[in-house]
Scaffold this active site. Structure first.
Site, mmCIF file in Angstrom:
data_model
loop_
_atom_site.group_PDB
_atom_site.id
_atom_site.type_symbol
_atom_site.label_atom_id
_atom_site.label_comp_id
_atom_site.label_asym_id
_atom_site.label_seq_id
_atom_site.Cartn_x
_atom_site.Cartn_y
_atom_site.Cartn_z
ATOM 1 N N LYS A 75 3.149 -4.418 -0.082
ATOM 2 C CA LYS A 75 4.085 -3.350 0.255
ATOM 3 C C LYS A 75 5.532 -3.739 -0.027
ATOM 4 O O LYS A 75 6.419 -2.871 -0.062
ATOM 5 C CB LYS A 75 3.899 -2.914 1.704
ATOM 6 C CG LYS A 75 2.581 -2.170 1.897
ATOM 7 C CD LYS A 75 2.579 -1.272 3.105
ATOM 8 C CE LYS A 75 1.323 -0.404 3.112
ATOM 9 N NZ LYS A 75 1.273 0.526 4.236
ATOM 10 N N ASP A 123 2.983 0.350 10.210
ATOM 11 C CA ASP A 123 2.115 -0.570 10.948
ATOM 12 C C ASP A 123 2.679 -1.990 10.884
ATOM 13 O O ASP A 123 2.181 -2.882 11.552
ATOM 14 C CB ASP A 123 0.714 -0.573 10.348
ATOM 15 C CG ASP A 123 -0.089 0.650 10.753
ATOM 16 O OD1 ASP A 123 -0.080 0.982 11.945
ATOM 17 O OD2 ASP A 123 -0.709 1.267 9.878
#
Length: 399
Positions: A75, A123
Site C-alpha cells: 500500500k 486498517d
C-alpha cells in the site's frame, strides 16, 4: 468456498477508463514517480522451488512487498502516489502551468501543499501511505481508524505527523465517517475503495499498485500461468488482474481472487453477480482484508478479468505465516503479516481440492505468482503467531 466467474461481463474488455488507469503508459508514469521517492528500490521476487516441488507445480514466485518504501506493505505504492498526484494537479491549477514530478520538493509546490489536508479510513497500511505522502511535501493528513486497529498500527501511522481519529465500529463505518467529516471540513478523501460518484482517486491508488506488476514481469523468468491475490475491497486484486490482462492479452494467467471467509465481500459479490455488502461477523485475523463491502471500480474490473473467487479460513492464514517463516528445503524465509500470505494460502487450498484444482487447470506445468502484501506491520502480533520475532526469522533464514 470456490466458484468460477460466471458473470455476464466475464472476459469482456475493460471499460476504457479502467484500461487507461491500469494501462502500460500509466504504469510507466508510476515508475517515473517512484524515481523521485526516497528509499525506492524494487522489491524482491522470491522463488520457492522446494514448496513448488512438494506442491506438484513448476514454480512458485512470491513478490515480497514487506520492505516497500520503508512502510512494510504494497500500500506504500497507492495512497502516497495518489496524494502526490493530487498535490501536483492542484499546483497546476493555481500556477496556471504544467507542474512536473521533478518539482515535487520545490518551495512553490510545498507552499501549496501546506494548504491541503488529505483524509482516509484505514486498517493500518493505507493510512500509513497517505500520511507518508502528505508528509513528504508538507501537507496535512487526517486518518480515521476503526475499533479493531491495534495501538501498534496507530502509532506507526501517527509517526508521520497525521491526526488520528478513532471511530467506533468497523472499517466500513470509518470509511463513512471519514467521508462525512472530510466533506464538512473541505478535506480531500484519498480512499482505496470507491462508491457512486467517487472513483477517480481510488483509481489513482490502484494505478500506483501497477508498479509491483511491472517489476514482477521483468523479474520473472517466464510469465505466470496462474495468479492468486488476496482481496479486501478488491483494489490490489483488480490492479494486478487488470494490468496483466492489458500487458499479456490472450496469454494472461488464470486469476483467482482470495477472500477471508469471515469478510468475503468479493466472493459473495461474484456469486450474486452484483456488489454485495456482507454482514459483520466475528473479526478475522486477516485484519488488513477485513472489509465487508467491495470497491465498485475494483468489482467492475474483476468481473471481467478474474477467473475464479475463493475463501480461506483463519487457520489457513496462520498456517501460511508459519510456513513462510519455516520454509521447506533451501527456500528462503519470508516475513509475512496476517494478511500477507493469503494468496499463497489460497493456492495451497486449491491444490488440495480436486475440483478447484481441475477447474483452474493446476498441474506440473503451472507457474504460480503470488504477492506477500505485507511484512510484520504489527511485530508483536507476528511474534505471538509465529513464535519468533521478524528479525529472528530473517536471521535464521540467512544463516
Amino acid at each position: 468456498m470456490f466458484i468460477l466467474n460466471s458473470n455476464a461481463d466475464y472476459r469482456h474488455p475493460l471499460a476504457s477508463g479502467d484500461a487507461e488507469t491500469l494501462g502500460l503508459a500509466a504504469a510507466e508514469g508510476v515508475e517515473r514517480h517512484l524515481r523521485y521517492r526516497e528509499n525506492h528500490a524494487e522489491t524482491p521476487l522470491i522463488s520457492l522451488s522446494s514448496l513448488a516441488a512438494a506442491s506438484g507445480v513448476a514454480a512458485i514466485h512470491v513478490k515480497d512487498e514487506g520492505q516497500r518504501l520503508g512502510l512494510g506493505s504494497f500500500k506504500a505504492l497507492g495512497g502516497a502516489y495518489a496524494v502526490i498526484r493530487l498535490i501536483l494537479e492542484e499546483a497546476e491549477v493555481r500556477l496556471g502551468r504544467p507542474v512536473d514530478m521533478a518539482e515535487l520538493h520545490s518551495p512553490v509546490v510545498k507552499e501549496i501543499a501546506e494548504t491541503m489536508c488529505f483524509a482516509c479510513a484505514t486498517d493500518g497500511n493505507h493510512g500509513r501511505s497517505v500520511a507518508q505522502g502528505a508528509g513528504l511535501v508538507g501537507a496535512r493528513a487526517a486518518i480515521f481508524i476503526h475499533a479493531g486497529v491495534s495501538d501498534e498500527r496507530v502509532a506507526a501511522i501517527a509517526r508521520f505527523g497525521a491526526e488520528m481519529i478513532r471511530v467506533a465500529g468497523s472499517y466500513d463505518d470509518s470509511v463513512k465517517e471519514a467521508a462525512r467529516v472530510a466533506k464538512e471540513r473541505g478535506w480531500t478523501i484519498v480512499s482505496d475503495t470507491s462508491w457512486p460518484g467517487y472513483e477517480r482517486i481510488p483509481g489513482l491508488v490502484m494505478q500506483g499498485y501497477t508498479a509491483l506488476v511491472c517489476e514482477a514481469l521483468r523479474q520473472l523468468p517466464a510469465p505466470p500461468t496462474h495468479v492468486f491475490i488476496q482481496s479486501g475491497v478488491g483494489g490490489i486484486a483488480a490492479a494486478i488482474a487488470g494490468h496483466l490482462a492489458i500487458a499479456l492479452g490472450d496469454a494472461r494467467p488464470v486469476f483467482t481472487v482470495v477472500d477471508p471467509a469471515r469478510a468475503a465481500c468479493l466472493f459473495e459479490t461474484a456469486r450474486a453477480g452484483h456488489p454485495v455488502t456482507v454482514p459483520h461477523a466475528e473479526p478475522t485475523v486477516m485484519a488488513m482484508l477485513e472489509c465487508y463491502e467491495p470497491s465498485l471500480v475494483a468489482w467492475r474490473i474483476l468481473s471481467r478479468v478474474a477467473d475464479a473467487f475463493m475463501t480461506v479460513d483463519e487457520e489457513h492464514a496462520i498456517s501460511i505465516m508459519r510456513r513462510l517463516a519455516n520454509p521447506l528445503g533451501g527456500d528462503p524465509a519470508i516475513v509475512s503479516g496476517e494478511s500477507g500470505g493469503v494468496g499463497l494460502a489460497g493456492l495451497l487450498k486449491a491444490l488440495a481440492d480436486p475440483e478447484a484444482k481441475a477447474a483452474l487447470s493446476l498441474g506440473p506445468d503451472s507457474r504460480i505468482f503470488v504477492v506477500n502484501t505485507e511484512g510484520a506491520t504489527d511485530p508483536g502480533r507476528y511474534q505471538e503467531i509465529v513464535g519468533r520475532s521478524p528479525d529472528e526469522v530473517l536471521s535464521r533464514g540467512a544463516a
